[in-house]
Enzyme design. Structure first.
Site, PDB file in Angstrom:
ATOM      1  N   LYS A 257     -10.994  51.029   8.662  1.00 13.11           N
ATOM      2  CA  LYS A 257     -11.931  49.998   8.193  1.00 13.11           C
ATOM      3  C   LYS A 257     -12.083  48.906   9.251  1.00 13.11           C
ATOM      4  O   LYS A 257     -11.115  48.266   9.650  1.00 13.11           O
ATOM      5  CB  LYS A 257     -11.422  49.382   6.874  1.00 13.11           C
ATOM      6  CG  LYS A 257     -12.190  48.131   6.439  1.00 13.11           C
ATOM      7  CD  LYS A 257     -11.693  47.562   5.105  1.00 13.11           C
ATOM      8  CE  LYS A 257     -12.325  46.198   4.808  1.00 13.11           C
ATOM      9  NZ  LYS A 257     -11.846  45.598   3.553  1.00 13.11           N
ATOM     10  N   ASP A 262     -14.765  39.215   6.889  1.00 13.22           N
ATOM     11  CA  ASP A 262     -15.124  39.462   5.493  1.00 13.22           C
ATOM     12  C   ASP A 262     -15.241  38.138   4.748  1.00 13.22           C
ATOM     13  O   ASP A 262     -14.258  37.589   4.259  1.00 13.22           O
ATOM     14  CB  ASP A 262     -14.072  40.361   4.824  1.00 13.22           C
ATOM     15  CG  ASP A 262     -14.424  40.668   3.371  1.00 13.22           C
ATOM     16  OD1 ASP A 262     -15.569  40.382   2.965  1.00 13.22           O
ATOM     17  OD2 ASP A 262     -13.554  41.206   2.664  1.00 13.22           O
ATOM     18  N   LYS A 269     -16.132  34.577  -0.910  1.00 15.49           N
ATOM     19  CA  LYS A 269     -14.732  34.274  -1.182  1.00 15.49           C
ATOM     20  C   LYS A 269     -14.543  32.762  -1.250  1.00 15.49           C
ATOM     21  O   LYS A 269     -15.264  32.026  -0.584  1.00 15.49           O
ATOM     22  CB  LYS A 269     -13.841  34.836  -0.065  1.00 15.49           C
ATOM     23  CG  LYS A 269     -13.682  36.338  -0.061  1.00 15.49           C
ATOM     24  CD  LYS A 269     -12.780  36.773   1.089  1.00 15.49           C
ATOM     25  CE  LYS A 269     -12.688  38.280   1.210  1.00 15.49           C
ATOM     26  NZ  LYS A 269     -11.976  38.940   0.106  1.00 15.49           N
ATOM     27  N   ASP A 280      -9.759  41.706   8.890  1.00 13.50           N
ATOM     28  CA  ASP A 280     -10.191  42.786   7.998  1.00 13.50           C
ATOM     29  C   ASP A 280     -10.633  44.040   8.756  1.00 13.50           C
ATOM     30  O   ASP A 280     -11.184  44.967   8.180  1.00 13.50           O
ATOM     31  CB  ASP A 280     -11.324  42.262   7.090  1.00 13.50           C
ATOM     32  CG  ASP A 280     -11.362  42.960   5.745  1.00 13.50           C
ATOM     33  OD1 ASP A 280     -10.346  43.574   5.366  1.00 13.50           O
ATOM     34  OD2 ASP A 280     -12.414  42.901   5.084  1.00 13.50           O
ATOM     35  N   ASP A 339     -18.023  41.825  -2.310  1.00 15.23           N
ATOM     36  CA  ASP A 339     -16.741  41.656  -1.623  1.00 15.23           C
ATOM     37  C   ASP A 339     -15.930  42.962  -1.604  1.00 15.23           C
ATOM     38  O   ASP A 339     -14.923  43.057  -0.915  1.00 15.23           O
ATOM     39  CB  ASP A 339     -15.935  40.535  -2.295  1.00 15.23           C
ATOM     40  CG  ASP A 339     -14.837  39.991  -1.404  1.00 15.23           C
ATOM     41  OD1 ASP A 339     -14.800  40.363  -0.205  1.00 15.23           O
ATOM     42  OD2 ASP A 339     -14.008  39.191  -1.899  1.00 15.23           O
ATOM     43  N   GLU A 341     -16.528  45.561  -0.015  1.00 17.62           N
ATOM     44  CA  GLU A 341     -17.349  46.136   1.056  1.00 17.62           C
ATOM     45  C   GLU A 341     -16.620  47.208   1.856  1.00 17.62           C
ATOM     46  O   GLU A 341     -17.247  48.100   2.419  1.00 17.62           O
ATOM     47  CB  GLU A 341     -17.820  45.016   2.000  1.00 17.62           C
ATOM     48  CG  GLU A 341     -16.841  44.598   3.106  1.00 17.62           C
ATOM     49  CD  GLU A 341     -15.529  44.036   2.592  1.00 17.62           C
ATOM     50  OE1 GLU A 341     -15.491  43.578   1.437  1.00 17.62           O
ATOM     51  OE2 GLU A 341     -14.532  44.073   3.335  1.00 17.62           O
ATOM     52  N   ARG A 343     -14.700  49.683   0.960  1.00 15.40           N
ATOM     53  CA  ARG A 343     -14.868  51.040   0.430  1.00 15.40           C
ATOM     54  C   ARG A 343     -16.264  51.591   0.735  1.00 15.40           C
ATOM     55  O   ARG A 343     -16.444  52.797   0.819  1.00 15.40           O
ATOM     56  CB  ARG A 343     -14.554  51.038  -1.073  1.00 15.40           C
ATOM     57  CG  ARG A 343     -15.458  50.160  -1.890  1.00 15.40           C
ATOM     58  CD  ARG A 343     -14.901  49.890  -3.290  1.00 15.40           C
ATOM     59  NE  ARG A 343     -13.847  48.852  -3.267  1.00 15.40           N
ATOM     60  CZ  ARG A 343     -13.179  48.464  -4.340  1.00 15.40           C
ATOM     61  NH1 ARG A 343     -13.430  49.008  -5.509  1.00 15.40           N
ATOM     62  NH2 ARG A 343     -12.243  47.521  -4.243  1.00 15.40           N
TER      63      ARG A 343
END
Ligand code: BES
Ligand code: MG
Ligand code: ZN
Length: 489
Positions: A257, A262, A269, A280, A339, A341, A343
């Site tokens: 990933k 993020d 967030k 991230d 959020d 994101e 996956r």
């Protein structure tokens, strides 16, 4: 920089010798070293307990300027990790004192009751990783890494393990690359730049590199990845790194990933949870670091690294909660939360890998959920796999490298939490519980029959404080584990 050395302890000029000491038993076979330890233990303030330290200058009868004794505690608790921590501390001590090199006395295999390869490997890893300083953004470099790290071993050991220093250097260099990428601020690693930085290192390691840009991603219908990228001014990239071994019988795909920042997207967030989100992309960094190491270690299987890179930002063009997107695989996904994101970019990378690369095994690494950190804390990763053998192999490599992993479930009946009324699935669970599991289940429905495991590294990917052989920031978690796995699977 790492090497074996056998100076004459009575005659040769040695700047710094560090000796690990157990409180209950002598772990050294060399007579002079044992004699030094005996002398040190005559002092009340030193017994070899954990945290015990003692420094001698100009040890009588030698030409050694400093001998540092460091306590390891009891012999029965002498695991490889104790040696890694010891070596990391020893190196950090020398860095702080501005010494240029170190000679570490390796304990004896028979006296420790530990395999010599494990002893040497852990000492070298702890020392080499402890020698990494991340000061790229400091004008004044306060400390420099040691120029030379040597292990004091006998000639037979040096011969038997002569491949070990360079191997360890390769693996630690991969780990350090990952650490620095994770620690790098997000403004310097937007997908385009990060992809170029990985490509540059990968080419140096002899890998073949392909970078798909936004246009190509559109042409090939990476709908889920593009849905995440839409909110950012920075264009996405998809990176493919190939290591090929002659006569290979297995093909391992590694997916990482790579969300370079993020923010959460429109489901923004709150500030406290956003602050660390430059990390991230740690899955991407670990995969890149490991495949780059593979290019130099030359394991006997084929490895393909697949790295989706995006920035998750809110804007007028960002994907909205409630939008429905079509993934690379063809399945539609309702966006329950922008959020979630990670996956989304992973399912496109996984589907691409399976359709085009046809690997025998696929492992993804991702800083996927805060829920996994709640479950396992910030030092242990969660492993999700329907394949018990693959899962056990990953956990075994984690044990060996002290990149610890714990098995997590993939219960079939939780799948209904990901149902959508209007699309094939939702990226958001309808329950607030079990978030690490539902995230993994979401990925699983894009995997089909390929042997697959998902490692949620949200906890151990970075550390605020650091430890004995890792500074604060990116930890490089996963690189050592994957390097071990690729040679043992
Ligand atoms: N990048 C985060 C996960 C994360 C959290 C990593 C904490 C490291 C530390 C991920 O993209 C995310 O935001 N996950 C959400 C999922 C939720 C919206 C279903 C989370 O964990 O809260
Ligand atoms: Mg997120
Ligand atoms: Zn994320």
């Amino acid at each position: 920089m790492l090497r074996f050395k056998r100076p004459d302890l009575k005659k040769e000029k040695i700047a710094t010798l560090v000796i690990p000491v157990c409180e209950d038993e002598d772990i050294h076979a060399h007579r002079s070293i044992s004699a030094f330890v005996k002398k040190a233990k005559e002092l009340e303030e030193f017994s070899g307990k954990k945290e015990d330290e003692l420094l001698f200058y100009d040890f009588p009868g030698t030409n050694i300027r400093r001998i540092i004794f460091m306590g390891l505690g009891k012999k029965e608790k002498l695991e490889p990790e104790v040696l890694r921590v010891f070596a990391g501390k020893a190196v950090k001590y020398c860095i702080k004192k501005k010494l240029p090199d170190i000679l570490i006395a390796a304990p004896s295999e028979t006296k420790c009751g530990t395999d010599m390869r494990d002893i040497l490997e852990s000492l070298m890893e702890g020392a080499c990783l402890g020698n990494h300083i991340y000061d790229a953004y400091k004008k004044e470099k306060k400390h420099s890494p040691l120029k030379e790290i040597s292990l004091f071993v006998n000639a037979q050991t040096a011969g038997k393990y002569k491949d070990l220093p360079s191997r360890t250097e390769i693996i630690c260099a991969g780990t350090v690359l990952a650490r620095e990428w994770v620690s790098m601020p997000a403004n310097d690693k937007i997908p385009e730049k990060f992809a170029d930085s990985i490509a540059q290192q990968a080419e140096k390691a002899g890998l073949s590199v392909r970078i798909l840009n936004e246009k190509e991603l559109e042409k090939q219908h990476f709908g889920a990845l593009l849905a995440v990228a839409r909110g950012s001014n920075a264009a996405p990239r998809f990176l493919i790194l190939r290591y090929r071994a002659e006569g290979a019988e297995k093909h391992l795909a590694l997916v990482g990933k790579g969300v370079t920042f993020d923010s959460g997207g429109l489901n923004l967030k709150i500030s406290g949870s956003m602050s660390g989100m430059k990390t991230d992309m740690a899955g991407a960094a670990a995969v890149a670091g490991a495949v780059i190491a593979a290019g130099k270690l030359k394991p006997s299987l084929n490895i393909t690294g697949l790295i989706p890179l995006v920035e998750n930002m809110p804007s007028g063009t960002a994907t909205r909660p409630g939008d429905v997107i079509r993934s690379y695989d063809g399945k539609t996904v309702e966006i329950g939360n922008t959020d979630a994101e990670g996956r989304l970019i992973l399912i496109d990378a996984i589907a691409y890998a399976i359709r085009n690369e046809k690997p025998d095994m696929l492992i993804d690494l991702a800083t996927l959920t805060g829920a996994c950190v709640v479950a396992l804390g910030d030092k242990i990763a969660g492993v999700f796999s329907p394949d018990a053998q693959l899962s056990e192999a990953i956990i075994a490599s984690g044990r060996k490298t002290h990149e610890r992993c714990w098995p997590m479930p993939l219960p079939d009946d939780y799948k209904e939490l990901l149902k959508s009324d209007i699309a094939d699935t939702s990226n958001m669970s309808s329950s607030k519980w079990g978030g690490a599991i539902t995230a993994a289940l979401f990925l699983s429905s894009f995997v089909k029959d390929t042997r697959w495991a998902h490692i949620d590294i949200a906890g151990p990917a970075s550390s605020e404080k650091g430890n004995a052989y890792c500074g604060p920031g990116g930890s490089g978690f996963g690189v050592r584990l994957l390097c071990h796995l690729m040679e043992n699977i």
